[in-house]
Design a protein around this motif. Sequence first.
Motif, PDB file in Angstrom:
ATOM      1  N   ALA A   1       0.754  -1.141   0.097  1.00 29.77           N
ATOM      2  CA  ALA A   1      -0.171   0.155   0.009  1.00 29.77           C
ATOM      3  C   ALA A   1       0.814   1.257   0.132  1.00 29.77           C
ATOM      4  N   ASP A   2       1.936   1.206   0.739  1.00 28.13           N
ATOM      5  CA  ASP A   2       2.815   2.410   0.935  1.00 28.13           C
ATOM      6  C   ASP A   2       3.345   2.685  -0.433  1.00 28.13           C
ATOM      7  N   LEU A   3       3.854   1.685  -0.970  1.00 34.80           N
ATOM      8  CA  LEU A   3       4.791   1.792  -2.275  1.00 34.80           C
ATOM      9  C   LEU A   3       3.821   1.756  -3.654  1.00 34.80           C
ATOM     10  N   GLY A   4       2.592   1.362  -3.588  1.00 35.68           N
ATOM     11  CA  GLY A   4       1.834   1.318  -4.759  1.00 35.68           C
ATOM     12  C   GLY A   4       2.045   0.182  -5.719  1.00 35.68           C
ATOM     13  N   SER A   5       2.471  -0.714  -5.176  1.00 41.65           N
ATOM     14  CA  SER A   5       3.059  -1.796  -6.207  1.00 41.65           C
ATOM     15  C   SER A   5       1.812  -2.907  -6.064  1.00 41.65           C
ATOM     16  N   PHE A   6       2.090  -3.725  -7.288  1.00 44.76           N
ATOM     17  CA  PHE A   6       1.182  -4.916  -7.399  1.00 44.76           C
ATOM     18  C   PHE A   6       1.652  -6.345  -6.785  1.00 44.76           C
ATOM     19  N   ASP A   7       3.043  -6.576  -7.142  1.00 43.46           N
ATOM     20  CA  ASP A   7       3.798  -7.750  -6.637  1.00 43.46           C
ATOM     21  C   ASP A   7       4.476  -7.491  -5.433  1.00 43.46           C
ATOM     22  N   ALA A   8       4.772  -8.501  -4.342  1.00 42.01           N
ATOM     23  CA  ALA A   8       5.789  -8.078  -3.492  1.00 42.01           C
ATOM     24  C   ALA A   8       6.198  -9.694  -3.114  1.00 42.01           C
ATOM     25  N   ARG A   9       7.271  -9.683  -2.181  1.00 47.72           N
ATOM     26  CA  ARG A   9       7.740 -10.453  -1.556  1.00 47.72           C
ATOM     27  C   ARG A   9       8.418 -10.311  -0.420  1.00 47.72           C
ATOM     28  N   ILE A  10       8.340 -11.157   0.582  1.00 52.19           N
ATOM     29  CA  ILE A  10       9.153 -11.180   1.968  1.00 52.19           C
ATOM     30  C   ILE A  10       9.849 -12.325   2.273  1.00 52.19           C
ATOM     31  N   GLN A  11      11.096 -12.483   2.362  1.00 51.52           N
ATOM     32  CA  GLN A  11      11.759 -13.707   2.666  1.00 51.52           C
ATOM     33  C   GLN A  11      12.675 -13.367   3.961  1.00 51.52           C
ATOM     34  N   MET A  12      12.658 -14.522   4.892  1.00 46.97           N
ATOM     35  CA  MET A  12      13.326 -14.374   6.238  1.00 46.97           C
ATOM     36  C   MET A  12      14.057 -15.433   6.114  1.00 46.97           C
TER      37      MET A  12
END
Length: 361
Positions: free
Chosen positions: A163-174
């Motif tokens: 939402a903050d960055l106005g992006s469509f796809d995203a990924r988090i890796q830990m």
Amino acid sequence: MNIHTPEIDRLPTRDEAEAALAVLRQWAGKSSDEDIARLDSALGWLVPGQGHPALSRVYPAGFRPDAQYRATMPDLQNGPESLIRGAKSRIQHVGISNFRLPIRFATRDGAPLVLETSVTGTVSLEAEKKGINMSRIMRSFYAHAEKAFSFGVIEAALDDYKADLGSFDARIQMRLSFPMQLHSLRSGLSGWQYYDIALELVETAGVRKRIVHLDYVYSSTCPCSLELSEHARTTRGQLATPHSQRSVARLSVVLAGEMALEDLVDLARGAVVTETQVMVKREDEQAFAELNAANPIFVEDAARLFCEALRGDARIGDFRVVASHQESLHSHDAVSLLTEGETFAATSLDPHLFQSLIHAR
């Protein structure tokens, strides 16, 4: 039609440049600030006597910018499309890698566990956007970092920075090193085994996948070498030892249900039982030799045994098995790769994929 003569296209001489500079200085000295800005604001530096301003060399420790000041600060990453360098093309993932913080996990029995965790966060960047504000990814994750880990927590962080960055796809890796207590084979001792684990939440085209990667380290005794050693013993009375080596399998699974990290480790242990040991006395070393002799394994066998175990667990969807037997006989490694489902299917491989399975402790 414009006709360029050699006279026009040639490089001006230094004398001509100096004459032009003198004309510009003369004009700037007699013109208003508005006229100069309309032509080129940089010409203000040519005004006689103006020179470079005196700049303070003392750090202003008490300075605190207010909202009005912050509004005047340049923000190139959120600049106009005209600032884009290179091809105006969509970038699938851009963000930050390996920012570290302590994350609270829970063991299978509910005991709390705080582990140093390396986080990578990325989003897609559309072709007409210059860049992203990298710090927003960190701020979004920190807002949820105090909560005990769950994929639900990761989803909340991912929602925030999308939402903050106005992006469509995203990924988090830990990425983390997960400790589990391992009992010796016969002596009754126990020690801590550490498992390299990565947890991923990936959203592509509105579809989210929860992925777990586990590096499982085991011993592999070559079946061919074992039979040749026994042949030497029985036919010629010749002492011989089969070769075995430390081996690594990276199991990557898409979760179709809830699964504790310990459950995935147990699944790997059940598929290939010759896990490397922590605490070892003589009786344990003998037991390990017997266990290896009872379970000789080629790298192809390892891939298929892990596949059988993963395929039989309803909590697991698509998966990939990458195995590397780091040979003691050869100066090269024996490797295998097996995938099931579309998630991990790939024509090309990372050139360093198998090299990344070498575990230096």
